[in-house]
Write a protein that holds these residues in place. Structure first.
Motif, mmCIF file in Angstrom:
data_model
loop_
_atom_site.group_PDB
_atom_site.id
_atom_site.type_symbol
_atom_site.label_atom_id
_atom_site.label_comp_id
_atom_site.label_asym_id
_atom_site.label_seq_id
_atom_site.Cartn_x
_atom_site.Cartn_y
_atom_site.Cartn_z
ATOM 1 N N SER A 337 0.837 -1.197 0.000
ATOM 2 C CA SER A 337 0.000 0.000 0.000
ATOM 3 C C SER A 337 0.872 1.247 0.000
ATOM 4 O O SER A 337 2.090 1.182 0.203
ATOM 5 N N ILE A 338 0.225 2.384 -0.177
ATOM 6 C CA ILE A 338 0.938 3.660 -0.201
ATOM 7 C C ILE A 338 1.539 3.988 1.165
ATOM 8 O O ILE A 338 2.484 4.770 1.277
ATOM 9 N N ALA A 339 0.984 3.380 2.231
ATOM 10 C CA ALA A 339 1.477 3.657 3.585
ATOM 11 C C ALA A 339 2.718 2.850 3.942
ATOM 12 O O ALA A 339 3.366 3.123 4.950
ATOM 13 N N HIS A 340 3.045 1.865 3.117
ATOM 14 C CA HIS A 340 4.153 0.964 3.425
ATOM 15 C C HIS A 340 5.498 1.644 3.162
ATOM 16 O O HIS A 340 5.675 2.329 2.156
ATOM 17 N N ARG A 341 6.442 1.443 4.064
ATOM 18 C CA ARG A 341 7.810 1.921 3.820
ATOM 19 C C ARG A 341 8.360 1.225 2.592
ATOM 20 O O ARG A 341 8.249 0.002 2.449
ATOM 21 N N LEU A 342 8.953 1.987 1.692
ATOM 22 C CA LEU A 342 9.461 1.411 0.450
ATOM 23 C C LEU A 342 10.534 0.368 0.756
ATOM 24 O O LEU A 342 11.497 0.663 1.484
ATOM 25 N N PRO A 343 10.389 -0.855 0.222
ATOM 26 C CA PRO A 343 11.296 -1.953 0.595
ATOM 27 C C PRO A 343 12.601 -1.941 -0.197
ATOM 28 O O PRO A 343 12.984 -2.919 -0.844
ATOM 29 N N PHE A 344 13.274 -0.803 -0.154
ATOM 30 C CA PHE A 344 14.560 -0.646 -0.833
ATOM 31 C C PHE A 344 15.546 0.008 0.131
ATOM 32 O O PHE A 344 15.146 0.776 1.015
ATOM 33 N N ALA A 345 16.819 -0.294 -0.092
ATOM 34 C CA ALA A 345 17.858 0.328 0.720
ATOM 35 C C ALA A 345 18.008 1.801 0.331
ATOM 36 O O ALA A 345 17.488 2.249 -0.701
ATOM 37 N N ASP A 346 18.710 2.551 1.153
ATOM 38 C CA ASP A 346 18.930 3.975 0.879
ATOM 39 C C ASP A 346 19.754 4.168 -0.392
ATOM 40 O O ASP A 346 20.758 3.472 -0.616
ATOM 41 N N GLY A 347 19.328 5.127 -1.218
ATOM 42 C CA GLY A 347 20.130 5.589 -2.341
ATOM 43 C C GLY A 347 20.413 4.567 -3.417
ATOM 44 O O GLY A 347 21.551 4.492 -3.902
ATOM 45 N N VAL A 348 19.397 3.761 -3.815
ATOM 46 C CA VAL A 348 19.653 2.701 -4.789
ATOM 47 C C VAL A 348 18.899 2.879 -6.109
ATOM 48 O O VAL A 348 19.280 2.267 -7.116
ATOM 49 N N LEU A 349 17.864 3.701 -6.169
ATOM 50 C CA LEU A 349 17.038 3.797 -7.381
ATOM 51 C C LEU A 349 17.411 5.025 -8.205
ATOM 52 O O LEU A 349 17.733 6.095 -7.663
ATOM 53 N N VAL A 357 -1.834 8.509 -7.870
ATOM 54 C CA VAL A 357 -1.970 7.877 -6.552
ATOM 55 C C VAL A 357 -1.562 8.831 -5.437
ATOM 56 O O VAL A 357 -2.261 8.964 -4.414
ATOM 57 N N LEU A 358 -0.423 9.484 -5.589
ATOM 58 C CA LEU A 358 -0.026 10.500 -4.611
ATOM 59 C C LEU A 358 -0.848 11.755 -4.876
ATOM 60 O O LEU A 358 -0.683 12.412 -5.908
ATOM 61 N N SER A 359 -1.742 12.080 -3.946
ATOM 62 C CA SER A 359 -2.581 13.269 -4.118
ATOM 63 C C SER A 359 -3.127 13.687 -2.756
ATOM 64 O O SER A 359 -2.730 13.144 -1.716
ATOM 65 N N ASN A 360 -4.063 14.616 -2.763
ATOM 66 C CA ASN A 360 -4.510 15.221 -1.511
ATOM 67 C C ASN A 360 -5.438 14.328 -0.691
ATOM 68 O O ASN A 360 -5.901 14.737 0.367
ATOM 69 N N TRP A 361 -5.724 13.126 -1.141
ATOM 70 C CA TRP A 361 -6.518 12.207 -0.322
ATOM 71 C C TRP A 361 -5.681 11.636 0.827
ATOM 72 O O TRP A 361 -6.221 11.112 1.806
ATOM 73 N N ILE A 362 -4.357 11.755 0.720
ATOM 74 C CA ILE A 362 -3.456 11.242 1.754
ATOM 75 C C ILE A 362 -3.299 12.304 2.845
ATOM 76 O O ILE A 362 -3.075 13.477 2.548
ATOM 77 N N PRO A 363 -3.423 11.943 4.119
ATOM 78 C CA PRO A 363 -3.200 12.911 5.205
ATOM 79 C C PRO A 363 -1.844 13.594 5.058
ATOM 80 O O PRO A 363 -0.850 12.964 4.654
ATOM 81 N N ASP A 364 -1.796 14.881 5.381
ATOM 82 C CA ASP A 364 -0.588 15.680 5.150
ATOM 83 C C ASP A 364 0.665 15.068 5.762
ATOM 84 O O ASP A 364 1.731 15.027 5.131
ATOM 85 N N THR A 365 0.557 14.590 6.999
ATOM 86 C CA THR A 365 1.728 14.023 7.671
ATOM 87 C C THR A 365 2.221 12.775 6.960
ATOM 88 O O THR A 365 3.432 12.588 6.743
ATOM 89 N N MET A 366 1.295 11.889 6.580
ATOM 90 C CA MET A 366 1.679 10.674 5.871
ATOM 91 C C MET A 366 2.270 11.003 4.499
ATOM 92 O O MET A 366 3.198 10.327 4.029
ATOM 93 N N PHE A 367 1.736 12.045 3.862
ATOM 94 C CA PHE A 367 2.258 12.459 2.561
ATOM 95 C C PHE A 367 3.711 12.924 2.696
ATOM 96 O O PHE A 367 4.571 12.580 1.879
ATOM 97 N N GLU A 368 3.981 13.683 3.742
ATOM 98 C CA GLU A 368 5.346 14.151 3.958
ATOM 99 C C GLU A 368 6.297 12.990 4.217
ATOM 100 O O GLU A 368 7.417 12.944 3.697
ATOM 101 N N PHE A 369 5.858 12.014 5.026
ATOM 102 C CA PHE A 369 6.674 10.822 5.266
ATOM 103 C C PHE A 369 6.946 10.092 3.959
ATOM 104 O O PHE A 369 8.056 9.589 3.725
ATOM 105 N N ALA A 370 5.924 9.986 3.104
ATOM 106 C CA ALA A 370 6.081 9.291 1.822
ATOM 107 C C ALA A 370 7.117 9.992 0.947
ATOM 108 O O ALA A 370 7.956 9.337 0.300
ATOM 109 N N LEU A 371 7.081 11.334 0.898
ATOM 110 C CA LEU A 371 8.044 12.072 0.096
ATOM 111 C C LEU A 371 9.472 11.878 0.612
ATOM 112 O O LEU A 371 10.419 11.713 -0.172
ATOM 113 N N TYR A 372 9.629 11.891 1.944
ATOM 114 C CA TYR A 372 10.961 11.666 2.503
ATOM 115 C C TYR A 372 11.446 10.242 2.203
ATOM 116 O O TYR A 372 12.643 10.008 2.023
ATOM 117 N N ASP A 373 10.511 9.289 2.151
ATOM 118 C CA ASP A 373 10.880 7.911 1.834
ATOM 119 C C ASP A 373 11.338 7.800 0.380
ATOM 120 O O ASP A 373 12.295 7.065 0.069
#
Length: 440
Positions: A337-349, A357-373
């Protein structure tokens, strides 16, 4: 009548009896004298502790008063103690109620340390799946423990009855047909789900898939799917769903001869970016591997595969076999799901893409976490292609632009445009952006 000896013995026996009576009389008189002495008013000194009640043996009434006073004090002390216990219990209850209410306001859940966070004791397959399990070789410095916990989403603990239902099956036999139920658990935060010791149902008359590249744009046979979880029971139904009334996730994604066939081929200089122009923003050959978040049926990955770029496509099976369809095309699906931490190591893609899929339906805090991920998994110089991000006009500059600026992406391309299909008064907007992770 009797002998002389008998006559001599009788006076002696009478004398003995008289002495015994005199002794009894003396004992009675002595006892009375002592009693009179004790209660005659003469003080009997006894070294009592200062805080002990005074007992005066010479005054029975005073003794009674002292006993009554002591009993009263004990009764009063007991009453005070009982009152204190009651007040403590009330205070404890009020404090517990306050903490519960604060937890409810903040959305906290009660956690039982004794049960590793589970509300109730585990049993059966769930207990085995949750662990922990002792390592056969004992302590290892790799994990700093002699136990191994199977990976399971923390959200599973919030829905223990549903997880128990999911884990109810016959070990070694066919798994229940519960795909929809399992995916709903995932979306509640029980992700990843616990492992099971059962075998998923296999489709009858399964045939081998077509070879790449022919498989990239070909509808697979219906026999490749177990259709039990879905409304449609064949691919023809799914292809035609794009023309039917009603709302479906990625409604026309299964129609590979429709819009899917022309996506990302044309660059209009506005919201629509082409794959070839995006790739030209980097040195040739440096975009090799990446991720498409919420990639529907995998058409973005198919287009990139034609350019010798490997893209993993994350997708959910919302009333359709999206992941199976992606795999049938010779592409790599990822069921998260969109809430799942991306299953990749740092700096590999090299690139991460997401459309709609990424849009304003996602709570702001979760959206920010997703962008940092996303920022985390990209290599330095890697690209984040945000494709048709939806939001309202008042959110554009107040919420989302500041978030992108805070994370630190470099803007390679950025375009915001009105979404007008529902009317200009809706004030709906799209953002398409090509962002680069700084090289430093």
């Amino acid at each position: 009548m009797g002998s002389e000896d008998d006559r001599l013995r009788k006076p002696s026996q009478q004398s003995t009896t008289m002495r015994a009576k005199l002794k009894i009389l003396l004992l009675i008189v002595s006892t009375n004298i002592i009693s009179i002495y004790l209660f005659s008013g003469t003080v009997l000194n006894i070294n009592w502790p200062e805080n002990a009640p005074r007992i005066h043996l010479w005054d029975s009434e005073r003794l009674l008063r002292e006993l009554n006073l002591t009993r009263y004090k004990l009764s009063h002390a007991q009453s005070s103690l009982s009152n204190l216990e009651s007040k403590c219990a009330t205070s404890s209850a009020l404090l517990e109620t306050l903490l519960t209410e604060l937890g409810r306001v903040h959305g906290d859940k009660a956690v039982s340390d004794e049960l590793n966070g589970w509300p109730d004791e585990l049993f059966g397959e769930l207990k085995l799946a949750a662990g922990p399990h002792k390592l056969p070789l004992g302590f290892t410095s790799n994990i700093g423990s002699d136990e191994l916990y199977p990976t399971m989403g923390m959200g599973c603990r919030n829905f223990q009855p549903e997880v128990i239902e999911y884990m109810t099956y016959e070990p070694g036999q066919e798994c229940p047909s519960d795909d929809v139920f399992a995916q709903r658990l995932m979306l509640k935060g029980c992700e990843p789900l616990p492992r099971r010791r059962c075998k998923p149902k296999s489709p009858k008359n399964y045939v081998e898939p077509d070879a790449v590249p022919a498989s990239l744009w070909k509808i697979p046979p219906d026999s490749s799917i177990i259709w039990d979880p879905y409304t449609c029971k064949n691919y023809t139904c799914l292809v035609n769903r794009g023309k039917a009334k009603g709302s479906y996730d990625c409604k026309d994604c299964f129609d590979l001869r429709g819009r899917e066939k022309v996506r990302w081929l044309i660059d209009n200089g506005k919201l629509d970016f082409s794959i070839d122009n995006v790739l030209k923003s980097k040195p040739a050959g440096t975009i090799r591997i990446g991720l498409d978040i919420g990639g529907g049926t995998g058409s973005f990955a198919a287009r990139m595969r034609e350019r010798n770029i490997t893209i993993v496509t994350s997708s959910m099976n919302f009333d359709g076999p999206f992941n199976n369809f992606i795999a049938s095309r010779g592409l790599v699906p990822l069921h998260i799901s969109i809430a799942h931490r991306l299953p990749f190591a740092d700096g590999v893609l090299d690139i991460v893409h997401s459309m709609h899929v990424l849009s304003n339906w996602i709570p702001d805090t979760m959206f920010e976490f997703a962008l940092y991920d996303i920022y985390r998994v990209l290599r330095p110089g890697g690209l984040f292609w945000l494709d048709h991000f939806f939001c309202l006009g008042n959110q554009l500059n107040s919420t989302y632009v500041p978030v992108f600026d805070k994370i630190g992406f470099k803007k390679v391309r950025w375009h915001a445009g009105r979404k007008l299909d529902r009317g200009i008064e809706k004030n709906e907007w799209y953002i398409s952006a090509l962002l680069e992770k700084p090289m430093y």
